[in-house]
Design an enzyme around this catalytic site. Structure first.
Site, mmCIF file in Angstrom:
data_model
loop_
_atom_site.group_PDB
_atom_site.id
_atom_site.type_symbol
_atom_site.label_atom_id
_atom_site.label_comp_id
_atom_site.label_asym_id
_atom_site.label_seq_id
_atom_site.Cartn_x
_atom_site.Cartn_y
_atom_site.Cartn_z
ATOM 1 N N HIS A 50 -4.435 -4.491 -2.494
ATOM 2 C CA HIS A 50 -4.883 -4.142 -1.139
ATOM 3 C C HIS A 50 -5.019 -2.634 -0.946
ATOM 4 O O HIS A 50 -4.884 -2.118 0.175
ATOM 5 C CB HIS A 50 -3.926 -4.748 -0.097
ATOM 6 C CG HIS A 50 -3.913 -6.250 -0.123
ATOM 7 N ND1 HIS A 50 -2.875 -6.988 0.383
ATOM 8 C CD2 HIS A 50 -4.797 -7.144 -0.603
ATOM 9 C CE1 HIS A 50 -3.122 -8.282 0.213
ATOM 10 N NE2 HIS A 50 -4.286 -8.403 -0.385
ATOM 11 N N VAL A 92 0.836 -1.216 0.000
ATOM 12 C CA VAL A 92 0.000 0.000 0.000
ATOM 13 C C VAL A 92 0.864 1.257 0.000
ATOM 14 O O VAL A 92 0.352 2.359 0.125
ATOM 15 C CB VAL A 92 -0.926 -0.008 1.241
ATOM 16 C CG1 VAL A 92 -1.901 -1.183 1.173
ATOM 17 C CG2 VAL A 92 -0.131 -0.013 2.543
#
Ligand code: BV8
Ligand code: ZN
Length: 248
Positions: free
Chosen positions: A118, A102
């Protein structure tokens, strides 16, 4: 360098290359992984901090934990591993990075073709009306920001445990893993699903599978080549060899 010869041979022939990455590729940028002995999950409880249940129970704590990680990521730089993969993208007809990370360090290194399974830790959105918030949020403030449109809580745009991945992104990743000539699995323990199915999809569809991880994982026995080295140390060599081959 014989270790890499078979890989270079496959890369030179490859039209489609898929690169699956996890927290390990950002470790050499000073960003903690999750499951390593000194990883985040050794200090923090994932269900408390990376789940909607945890957020609803204590939104301040979860917000501050993400701001703590955002500050570390903001000070971090892409490492030689990220940079080598951006170079590989420029040297390969069709190359896609499929990341569980991320931190957006792949993009900061110049990677263009990327799927974020994600989500990302830079963006935010309202829990109730999904209004997006990015730069409007002062991540230094301890205050829990509320949505101007509906007063709902604002949360980081990451995928928490028990939450579905962003629409259609896993299907795209599965298609790419199932139609590539070479599949890299780099810096991931391959323990989080459905992402961890992807290396096996590639293997079952005949791709040449390479794992780069100093520590064996559940995918190691299935890989054609397991390079037990740090990604920031071996990826620049691999791309260097590929460029030498192309310049012959
Ligand atoms: C879902 C964002 C539908 C947040 C993350 C099937 C079987 C079992 C369980 C499940 C299943 N299906 C679903 C589940 C539940 C769960 C799951 O998989 N649990 C696991 C833990 C058992 N999955 C979910 O909840 C997913 N959602 O399935 O929705 C659904 C809905 C309702 C009910 C059921 C299903 C959502 C998962 C996404 C969670 N969000 N991150 C945040 O970041 O805060 S996951 C988190 O873990 C990160 O994104 C991370 O990327 C991911 C994986 O970890 P890794 O990247 O692999 O990192 P790790 O530390 O584990 O490993 C690092 C590796 O690097 C190590 O191997 C190390 O040796 C290596 N390394 C270290 N240094 C280096 C290196 N390698 C190279 N070079 C180095 N220098
Ligand atoms: Zn709202």
């Amino acid at each position: 360098m014989a270790l890499y010869d078979i890989l270079i041979e496959h890369l030179v022939e490859a039209r489609n290359v898929a690169i699956f990455t996890g927290a390990g590729i950002s470790a050499e940028s000073g960003i903690a992984t999750f499951r390593d002995p000194d990883g985040l999950w050794s200090k923090f409880n994932p269900t408390e901090l990376a789940s909607m249940k945890g957020f609803l129970r204590n939104p301040e704590r979860v917000w501050q934990w993400y701001n703590y990680r955002r500050a570390i990521i903001a000070d971090a730089q892409p490492n030689a591993g990220h940079i080598a993969l951006a170079e590989l993208e420029r040297n390969t007809p069709n190359c896609t990075v499929i990341t569980q990370n991320v931190d957006r360090l792949h993009q900061r290194a110049g990677t263009k073709n990327i799927l974020e399974l994600h989500g990302n830790i830079i963006d935010n959105h309202c829990v109730k009306c999904s209004t997006p918030y990015t730069h409007e949020i002062n991540i230094q403030s301890k205050e829990l920001p509320l949505c101007n449109a509906c007063g709902g809580n604002i949360r980081p745009s990451v995928v928490w445990f028990g939450e579905n991945l962003p629409d259609g992104i896993f299907e795209k990743a599965e298609y790419i893993a199932g139609h590539c000539d070479v599949f890299f699995s780099i810096g991931t323990s391959a323990e989080v699903y459905p992402a961890a199915y992807l290396p096996f999809t590639a293997k079952n569809r005949g791709a040449f599978c390479v794992e780069i991880n100093p520590t064996p994982t559940s995918f190691t026995p299935y890989s054609h080549l397991a390079i037990q080295e740090k990604s920031g140390e071996c990826l620049p060599c691999i791309v260097e060899l590929l460029q030498q081959y192309h310049s012959l």
